[in-house]
Design a protein around this motif. Structure first.
Motif, PDB file in Angstrom:
ATOM      1  N   ARG A  34       8.027  10.626   2.442  1.00  0.00           N
ATOM      2  CA  ARG A  34       8.514   8.814   2.358  1.00  0.00           C
ATOM      3  C   ARG A  34       9.821   8.487   1.169  1.00  0.00           C
ATOM      4  O   ARG A  34      10.537   7.519   1.672  1.00  0.00           O
ATOM      5  CB  ARG A  34       7.113   8.227   2.074  1.00  0.00           C
ATOM      6  CG  ARG A  34       7.065   6.772   1.960  1.00  0.00           C
ATOM      7  CD  ARG A  34       7.357   6.258   3.877  1.00  0.00           C
ATOM      8  NE  ARG A  34       6.098   6.632   4.854  1.00  0.00           N
ATOM      9  CZ  ARG A  34       5.797   5.691   4.444  1.00  0.00           C
ATOM     10  NH1 ARG A  34       4.759   5.263   3.336  1.00  0.00           N
ATOM     11  NH2 ARG A  34       4.170   6.643   5.564  1.00  0.00           N
ATOM     12  N   ASP A  42      12.112   6.342   2.477  1.00  0.00           N
ATOM     13  CA  ASP A  42      12.555   4.812   2.226  1.00  0.00           C
ATOM     14  C   ASP A  42      12.825   4.794   0.638  1.00  0.00           C
ATOM     15  O   ASP A  42      13.827   2.844   0.233  1.00  0.00           O
ATOM     16  CB  ASP A  42      11.118   4.268   1.738  1.00  0.00           C
ATOM     17  CG  ASP A  42      10.439   4.414   3.272  1.00  0.00           C
ATOM     18  OD1 ASP A  42      10.434   4.208   3.809  1.00  0.00           O
ATOM     19  OD2 ASP A  42       8.632   4.031   3.377  1.00  0.00           O
ATOM     20  N   VAL A  56       5.424   2.417  -3.208  1.00  0.00           N
ATOM     21  CA  VAL A  56       4.808   1.866  -4.391  1.00  0.00           C
ATOM     22  C   VAL A  56       3.350   2.455  -4.137  1.00  0.00           C
ATOM     23  O   VAL A  56       3.104   2.466  -3.041  1.00  0.00           O
ATOM     24  CB  VAL A  56       4.722   0.883  -3.309  1.00  0.00           C
ATOM     25  CG1 VAL A  56       3.555  -0.951  -4.410  1.00  0.00           C
ATOM     26  CG2 VAL A  56       6.556  -0.368  -3.677  1.00  0.00           C
ATOM     27  N   LYS A  74       0.160   1.420  -4.419  1.00  0.00           N
ATOM     28  CA  LYS A  74      -0.922   0.310  -3.942  1.00  0.00           C
ATOM     29  C   LYS A  74      -0.455   0.511  -2.203  1.00  0.00           C
ATOM     30  O   LYS A  74      -1.726   0.677  -2.069  1.00  0.00           O
ATOM     31  CB  LYS A  74      -0.509  -1.144  -4.692  1.00  0.00           C
ATOM     32  CG  LYS A  74      -1.957  -2.111  -4.120  1.00  0.00           C
ATOM     33  CD  LYS A  74      -1.654  -3.501  -4.929  1.00  0.00           C
ATOM     34  CE  LYS A  74      -3.122  -4.710  -4.322  1.00  0.00           C
ATOM     35  NZ  LYS A  74      -2.340  -5.929  -4.688  1.00  0.00           N
ATOM     36  N   ASP A  75       0.476  -0.017  -1.771  1.00  0.00           N
ATOM     37  CA  ASP A  75       0.661   0.047  -0.515  1.00  0.00           C
ATOM     38  C   ASP A  75       0.478   0.989  -0.221  1.00  0.00           C
ATOM     39  O   ASP A  75      -0.147   1.420   1.274  1.00  0.00           O
ATOM     40  CB  ASP A  75       2.304  -0.461  -0.286  1.00  0.00           C
ATOM     41  CG  ASP A  75       2.932  -1.340  -1.027  1.00  0.00           C
ATOM     42  OD1 ASP A  75       2.022  -2.437  -0.756  1.00  0.00           O
ATOM     43  OD2 ASP A  75       3.751  -1.914  -0.891  1.00  0.00           O
ATOM     44  N   LEU A  76       0.988   2.295  -0.466  1.00  0.00           N
ATOM     45  CA  LEU A  76       0.700   3.965  -0.166  1.00  0.00           C
ATOM     46  C   LEU A  76      -0.901   3.980  -0.261  1.00  0.00           C
ATOM     47  O   LEU A  76      -1.499   4.426   0.767  1.00  0.00           O
ATOM     48  CB  LEU A  76       1.437   5.224  -1.143  1.00  0.00           C
ATOM     49  CG  LEU A  76       2.814   4.897  -0.373  1.00  0.00           C
ATOM     50  CD1 LEU A  76       3.346   6.093  -2.164  1.00  0.00           C
ATOM     51  CD2 LEU A  76       3.051   5.807   0.315  1.00  0.00           C
ATOM     52  N   LEU A 128      -3.599   1.496  -0.180  1.00  0.00           N
ATOM     53  CA  LEU A 128      -4.029   1.014   1.561  1.00  0.00           C
ATOM     54  C   LEU A 128      -3.637   1.342   2.673  1.00  0.00           C
ATOM     55  O   LEU A 128      -3.992   2.348   3.527  1.00  0.00           O
ATOM     56  CB  LEU A 128      -3.607  -0.357   1.201  1.00  0.00           C
ATOM     57  CG  LEU A 128      -3.938  -1.249   0.287  1.00  0.00           C
ATOM     58  CD1 LEU A 128      -3.593  -2.234   0.474  1.00  0.00           C
ATOM     59  CD2 LEU A 128      -5.518  -0.984   0.301  1.00  0.00           C
ATOM     60  N   GLU A 129      -2.256   2.512   2.823  1.00  0.00           N
ATOM     61  CA  GLU A 129      -2.100   2.608   4.049  1.00  0.00           C
ATOM     62  C   GLU A 129      -2.697   4.239   5.060  1.00  0.00           C
ATOM     63  O   GLU A 129      -3.145   4.628   5.537  1.00  0.00           O
ATOM     64  CB  GLU A 129      -0.417   2.683   4.519  1.00  0.00           C
ATOM     65  CG  GLU A 129       0.812   3.540   4.649  1.00  0.00           C
ATOM     66  CD  GLU A 129       1.400   3.687   5.105  1.00  0.00           C
ATOM     67  OE1 GLU A 129       2.123   4.909   5.878  1.00  0.00           O
ATOM     68  OE2 GLU A 129       2.364   3.360   4.355  1.00  0.00           O
ATOM     69  N   GLU A 173      -5.322   4.187  -5.791  1.00  0.00           N
ATOM     70  CA  GLU A 173      -4.239   4.296  -6.291  1.00  0.00           C
ATOM     71  C   GLU A 173      -4.756   5.323  -7.332  1.00  0.00           C
ATOM     72  O   GLU A 173      -3.109   5.783  -7.736  1.00  0.00           O
ATOM     73  CB  GLU A 173      -4.101   3.054  -6.611  1.00  0.00           C
ATOM     74  CG  GLU A 173      -4.038   1.660  -6.124  1.00  0.00           C
ATOM     75  CD  GLU A 173      -3.439   0.857  -7.010  1.00  0.00           C
ATOM     76  OE1 GLU A 173      -2.615   1.230  -7.463  1.00  0.00           O
ATOM     77  OE2 GLU A 173      -4.723  -0.134  -6.715  1.00  0.00           O
ATOM     78  N   GLY A 233       4.759   1.080 -11.520  1.00  0.00           N
ATOM     79  CA  GLY A 233       3.629   0.254 -10.039  1.00  0.00           C
ATOM     80  C   GLY A 233       3.687   1.400  -8.697  1.00  0.00           C
ATOM     81  O   GLY A 233       3.454   1.685  -7.490  1.00  0.00           O
ATOM     82  N   GLY A 234       5.323   2.695  -9.245  1.00  0.00           N
ATOM     83  CA  GLY A 234       5.287   3.620  -8.539  1.00  0.00           C
ATOM     84  C   GLY A 234       6.301   4.836  -8.605  1.00  0.00           C
ATOM     85  O   GLY A 234       6.127   4.652  -9.768  1.00  0.00           O
TER      86      GLY A 234
END
Length: 251
Positions: A13, A17, A21, A23-25, A27-28, A33, A54-55
């Motif tokens: 990824r 990309d 991030v 948080k987004d990963l 969730l996905e 986290e 954050g990432g």
């Protein structure tokens, strides 16, 4: 999903990309986290990414030692050097950073150019000794051997006496959100000191540095006059973001 599998997904990824991030990963992928952050810490420890708030971002390959970097992206550095050499105009005073792109720039200067060049790099200075029209000044101090440049308090103090038209700055990472970065805090401070002594600062950014980040911030993008790069399709999104943020890109 096993830890090794998660990390392979994260690296894939990151290549696609250009940033992660946490948080987004989480969730996905349906993970916590904490699991993502732990994976990022392990990847960063292995030198495979640069952690940020954050990432994570792609790590710059330009943090290798000087001898190793001399064989990286040679053609890209030559093209950047040839474009950047046009910024050193007859009669001007230019500050030239250290590094392999700066060395390439010394070879790109016209043999009939008459200008004053100030550098804190002994290797860059040595490359210019035989140039007939260059008035050469060297800033001394403690030599940071990784990049073969002078750093530290003595070098910063010496730089305070310089007033230049342009500073050609070398960094290891150029990123639309992380800005301009390098791998050592003292070297970053020296670069900032030199930037303060020039009317305009331009960044020398060969292709492998675009879209990557290193641990220490040199300058925010808003404080440079432009970025000299030979950016290719692979880093087109980063260059588009830079231009969208008002950064002048010289290709």
């Amino acid at each position: 999903m096993l830890g090794a599998q998660r990390q392979e997904v994260l690296l894939a990824r990151l290549r696609t990309d250009g940033r992660l991030v946490a948080k987004d990963l989480a969730l996905e992928l349906g993970l916590s986290e904490d699991s993502i952050r732990r994976d990022l810490r392990e990847l960063a420890a292995a030198g495979l990414c640069q952690r940020v708030y954050g990432g994570a971002l792609p790590v710059s390959p330009a943090v290798a030692d000087l001898s190793t970097r001399s064989g990286v992206a040679v053609d890209s550095k030559r093209r950047v050097a040839e474009r950047a050499a046009q910024l050193i105009t007859p009669g001007c005073t230019a500050i030239l950073d250290g590094g392999t792109t700066a060395l390439a720039l010394t070879r790109a200067l016209p043999p009939d150019l008459e200008a004053t060049i100030v550098t804190h790099s002994p290797t860059v200075a040595a490359a210019l000794v035989d140039h007939p029209g260059i008035d050469l000044h060297v800033i001394g101090g403690r030599i940071f051997k990784h990049s073969a440049v002078a750093c530290g308090a003595a070098a910063v103090e010496a730089a305070a006496g310089v007033n230049a038209d342009v500073f050609l700055l070398g960094v290891t990472g150029v990123h639309a959100t992380a800005g301009l970065t390098t791998g050592d805090s003292d070297e970053a401070a020296m670069k900032r000191a030199l930037a303060r002594r020039a009317a305009d600062t331009y960044v020398l950014a060969s292709a492998e540095k675009i879209g990557t980040a290193s641990p220490f911030t040199v300058l925010p993008l808003a404080e440079v006059a432009g970025i000299v790069t030979d950016g290719t399709d692979a880093d087109g999104s980063t260059l588009e973001s830079l231009r969208g943020g008002g950064v002048v890109v010289l290709q």
